[in-house]
Design a protein around this motif. Structure first.
Motif, PDB file in Angstrom:
ATOM      1  N   ASP A 267       0.829  -1.208   0.000  1.00  0.00           N
ATOM      2  CA  ASP A 267       0.000   0.000   0.000  1.00  0.00           C
ATOM      3  C   ASP A 267       0.865   1.261   0.000  1.00  0.00           C
ATOM      4  O   ASP A 267       0.552   2.236  -0.678  1.00  0.00           O
ATOM      5  CB  ASP A 267      -0.914   0.001   1.223  1.00  0.00           C
ATOM      6  CG  ASP A 267      -2.045  -1.010   1.116  1.00  0.00           C
ATOM      7  OD1 ASP A 267      -2.488  -1.269  -0.015  1.00  0.00           O
ATOM      8  OD2 ASP A 267      -2.467  -1.528   2.150  1.00  0.00           O
ATOM      9  N   ASP A 268       1.954   1.234   0.764  1.00  0.00           N
ATOM     10  CA  ASP A 268       2.850   2.391   0.792  1.00  0.00           C
ATOM     11  C   ASP A 268       3.466   2.637  -0.586  1.00  0.00           C
ATOM     12  O   ASP A 268       3.609   3.786  -1.017  1.00  0.00           O
ATOM     13  CB  ASP A 268       3.963   2.176   1.821  1.00  0.00           C
ATOM     14  CG  ASP A 268       3.457   2.223   3.254  1.00  0.00           C
ATOM     15  OD1 ASP A 268       2.335   2.741   3.471  1.00  0.00           O
ATOM     16  OD2 ASP A 268       4.170   1.743   4.147  1.00  0.00           O
ATOM     17  N   ALA A 269       3.843   1.555  -1.265  1.00  0.00           N
ATOM     18  CA  ALA A 269       4.451   1.694  -2.590  1.00  0.00           C
ATOM     19  C   ALA A 269       3.447   2.268  -3.589  1.00  0.00           C
ATOM     20  O   ALA A 269       3.791   3.106  -4.424  1.00  0.00           O
ATOM     21  CB  ALA A 269       4.969   0.340  -3.075  1.00  0.00           C
ATOM     22  N   VAL A 270       2.211   1.796  -3.517  1.00  0.00           N
ATOM     23  CA  VAL A 270       1.177   2.315  -4.419  1.00  0.00           C
ATOM     24  C   VAL A 270       0.925   3.792  -4.135  1.00  0.00           C
ATOM     25  O   VAL A 270       0.760   4.599  -5.053  1.00  0.00           O
ATOM     26  CB  VAL A 270      -0.116   1.490  -4.276  1.00  0.00           C
ATOM     27  CG1 VAL A 270      -1.259   2.130  -5.066  1.00  0.00           C
ATOM     28  CG2 VAL A 270       0.111   0.066  -4.771  1.00  0.00           C
ATOM     29  N   GLN A 271       0.895   4.165  -2.854  1.00  0.00           N
ATOM     30  CA  GLN A 271       0.687   5.565  -2.500  1.00  0.00           C
ATOM     31  C   GLN A 271       1.818   6.441  -3.022  1.00  0.00           C
ATOM     32  O   GLN A 271       1.594   7.555  -3.515  1.00  0.00           O
ATOM     33  CB  GLN A 271       0.573   5.701  -0.979  1.00  0.00           C
ATOM     34  CG  GLN A 271       0.095   7.067  -0.501  1.00  0.00           C
ATOM     35  CD  GLN A 271      -1.342   7.345  -0.915  1.00  0.00           C
ATOM     36  OE1 GLN A 271      -2.090   6.414  -1.202  1.00  0.00           O
ATOM     37  NE2 GLN A 271      -1.716   8.616  -0.970  1.00  0.00           N
ATOM     38  N   GLU A 272       3.056   5.946  -2.913  1.00  0.00           N
ATOM     39  CA  GLU A 272       4.207   6.703  -3.433  1.00  0.00           C
ATOM     40  C   GLU A 272       4.121   6.830  -4.949  1.00  0.00           C
ATOM     41  O   GLU A 272       4.496   7.865  -5.524  1.00  0.00           O
ATOM     42  CB  GLU A 272       5.501   5.999  -3.031  1.00  0.00           C
ATOM     43  CG  GLU A 272       6.768   6.605  -3.623  1.00  0.00           C
ATOM     44  CD  GLU A 272       7.050   8.026  -3.166  1.00  0.00           C
ATOM     45  OE1 GLU A 272       7.853   8.715  -3.829  1.00  0.00           O
ATOM     46  OE2 GLU A 272       6.462   8.461  -2.146  1.00  0.00           O
ATOM     47  N   THR A 273       3.609   5.795  -5.608  1.00  0.00           N
ATOM     48  CA  THR A 273       3.442   5.858  -7.064  1.00  0.00           C
ATOM     49  C   THR A 273       2.441   6.944  -7.439  1.00  0.00           C
ATOM     50  O   THR A 273       2.651   7.696  -8.410  1.00  0.00           O
ATOM     51  CB  THR A 273       2.980   4.485  -7.594  1.00  0.00           C
ATOM     52  OG1 THR A 273       3.949   3.497  -7.233  1.00  0.00           O
ATOM     53  CG2 THR A 273       2.819   4.517  -9.110  1.00  0.00           C
ATOM     54  N   TRP A 274       1.352   7.035  -6.678  1.00  0.00           N
ATOM     55  CA  TRP A 274       0.388   8.113  -6.929  1.00  0.00           C
ATOM     56  C   TRP A 274       1.036   9.485  -6.742  1.00  0.00           C
ATOM     57  O   TRP A 274       0.829  10.404  -7.543  1.00  0.00           O
ATOM     58  CB  TRP A 274      -0.826   7.976  -6.032  1.00  0.00           C
ATOM     59  CG  TRP A 274      -1.573   9.281  -5.886  1.00  0.00           C
ATOM     60  CD1 TRP A 274      -1.683  10.053  -4.780  1.00  0.00           C
ATOM     61  CD2 TRP A 274      -2.275   9.968  -6.927  1.00  0.00           C
ATOM     62  NE1 TRP A 274      -2.406  11.184  -5.044  1.00  0.00           N
ATOM     63  CE2 TRP A 274      -2.788  11.164  -6.365  1.00  0.00           C
ATOM     64  CE3 TRP A 274      -2.529   9.704  -8.266  1.00  0.00           C
ATOM     65  CZ2 TRP A 274      -3.520  12.078  -7.090  1.00  0.00           C
ATOM     66  CZ3 TRP A 274      -3.262  10.621  -9.002  1.00  0.00           C
ATOM     67  CH2 TRP A 274      -3.757  11.790  -8.415  1.00  0.00           C
ATOM     68  N   PHE A 275       1.827   9.616  -5.683  1.00  0.00           N
ATOM     69  CA  PHE A 275       2.483  10.896  -5.434  1.00  0.00           C
ATOM     70  C   PHE A 275       3.379  11.272  -6.614  1.00  0.00           C
ATOM     71  O   PHE A 275       3.382  12.425  -7.065  1.00  0.00           O
ATOM     72  CB  PHE A 275       3.310  10.806  -4.145  1.00  0.00           C
ATOM     73  CG  PHE A 275       4.086  12.056  -3.842  1.00  0.00           C
ATOM     74  CD1 PHE A 275       3.440  13.192  -3.373  1.00  0.00           C
ATOM     75  CD2 PHE A 275       5.453  12.095  -4.038  1.00  0.00           C
ATOM     76  CE1 PHE A 275       4.155  14.355  -3.110  1.00  0.00           C
ATOM     77  CE2 PHE A 275       6.179  13.244  -3.772  1.00  0.00           C
ATOM     78  CZ  PHE A 275       5.528  14.380  -3.302  1.00  0.00           C
ATOM     79  N   ARG A 276       4.119  10.316  -7.135  1.00  0.00           N
ATOM     80  CA  ARG A 276       4.996  10.602  -8.268  1.00  0.00           C
ATOM     81  C   ARG A 276       4.190  10.933  -9.516  1.00  0.00           C
ATOM     82  O   ARG A 276       4.563  11.824 -10.285  1.00  0.00           O
ATOM     83  CB  ARG A 276       5.933   9.427  -8.516  1.00  0.00           C
ATOM     84  CG  ARG A 276       6.874   9.169  -7.357  1.00  0.00           C
ATOM     85  CD  ARG A 276       7.948   8.167  -7.709  1.00  0.00           C
ATOM     86  NE  ARG A 276       8.811   7.883  -6.555  1.00  0.00           N
ATOM     87  CZ  ARG A 276       9.978   7.261  -6.626  1.00  0.00           C
ATOM     88  NH1 ARG A 276      10.425   6.854  -7.807  1.00  0.00           N
ATOM     89  NH2 ARG A 276      10.690   7.040  -5.540  1.00  0.00           N
ATOM     90  N   LEU A 277       3.093  10.222  -9.715  1.00  0.00           N
ATOM     91  CA  LEU A 277       2.246  10.513 -10.864  1.00  0.00           C
ATOM     92  C   LEU A 277       1.691  11.925 -10.777  1.00  0.00           C
ATOM     93  O   LEU A 277       1.675  12.671 -11.768  1.00  0.00           O
ATOM     94  CB  LEU A 277       1.098   9.507 -10.932  1.00  0.00           C
ATOM     95  CG  LEU A 277       0.021   9.775 -11.990  1.00  0.00           C
ATOM     96  CD1 LEU A 277       0.610   9.681 -13.403  1.00  0.00           C
ATOM     97  CD2 LEU A 277      -1.140   8.804 -11.828  1.00  0.00           C
TER      98      LEU A 277
END
Length: 315
Positions: free
Chosen positions: A49-59
């Protein structure tokens, strides 16, 4: 590519308003897929979940105007995020324990997201088994990424190479090594006699404090996991096992959920005359110990099904 660079995109301040809502909606349509990638990479629901959240932040901070394949772009980014997390974990010699349980009590991958998503959980439950996650834990971060992205999600080696900063040929070799390791893991129930021999040799070597004999039964990349942390590599695990000599004297072979393991009971009487104090379970790759799970927490011990190994002489 560093942490502030993005494939085929330019960094920008997070957008707001309708444009950002549209981008968020597109991201949500890929969330289940991204979490599936992250879970296979990390083996932890919380970290996924943390990795997915970081991916959203980068997007949200990237100009994706020229990105033709958003799904592929997001998969690449979440792969990079997970690789960084795995490397950080290795450097700290840590393993996430939020979702870890020994073999007998492992269930399907947990849902640890902020909100329930039955579709996502069904996807993970259908395609990720505990046995695969255990074997993936024995891979290096780069091998794991190459195998997960290419073999499980069809990401081209050219893209994998960009993430791991290798050539496509090197990325192909990473995946090949990982593939051999995954395929080399025997099916549950196969080679039970041989597994008993290996565990017996491990126990005898631990009792004698025999470093070389311990190394002989351990996979070079063996992982030993406990509630206190993780030790990796045959030399380090063998050194730790020698400190187990005192307990090894009173340890006895058992079956943990039907699989070969070791148990230590408090009190001189052993099983039936003392309480269960410690359990070791083993995962094997190419007839060597690849993962040792050491359980000492009373609540975890209570969930295990530990029985005498009646097929072993003298037990």
């Amino acid at each position: 590519m560093n942490d502030r660079e993005f494939p085929d995109g330019r960094e920008k301040e997070p957008s707001k308003g309708p444009a950002n809502e549209f981008l968020a909606a597109r991201f949500e349509s890929h969330r289940s897929q991204l979490r599936a990638v992250a879970y296979r990479m990390l083996g932890s629901g919380t970290e996924a979940d943390d990795a997915v959240q970081e991916t959203w932040f980068r997007l949200s901070r990237t100009d994706t105007t020229d990105v033709g394949n958003l799904a592929g772009w997001l998969t690449t980014v979440v792969g990079r995020v997970c690789l960084d997390m795995l490397r950080a974990r290795k450097s700290r010699a840590e393993q996430p324990l939020d979702t870890w349980t020994p073999a007998d009590s492992r269930a399907q991958p947990p849902s640890s997201s902020r909100t329930a998503d039955p579709e996502r959980d069904a996807l993970l439950a259908d395609s990720v088994g505990a046995a695969l996650i255990v074997v993936l834990d024995t891979l290096t971060p780069a091998e794991r990424l190459a195998f997960v992205l290419h073999d499980l999600f069809g990401v081209p080696f050219e893209e994998v190479a960009r993430i791991v900063d290798r050539t496509p040929a090197s990325a192909r070799q990473l995946a090949s090594r990982a593939r051999r390791r995954v395929r080399g893991a025997p099916a549950r129930g196969a080679g039970a006699d041989r597994r008993r021999e290996v565990v017996g040799a491990f126990l005898a070597a631990a009792r004698d404090g025999d470093f070389d004999a311990l190394v002989a039964v351990l996979d070079p990349d063996v992982v030993a996991r406990s509630e206190a942390g993780v030790t990796t590599g045959a030399a380090a695990v063998a050194s730790g096992a020698r400190s187990f000599a005192r307990l090894a004297v009173v340890a006895r072979p058992v079956l943990v959920g039907g699989e070969v393991g070791l148990a230590v009971y408090s009190g001189a009487g052993g099983e039936g005359l003392g309480s269960l104090e410690r359990v070791l379970t083993f995962t094997f790759v190419h007839e060597k110990v690849a993962v040792i799970d050491i359980v000492t927490d009373p609540e975890r011990l209570a969930r295990l099904r530990v029985t005498a190994d009646v097929t072993r002489p003298g037990n």
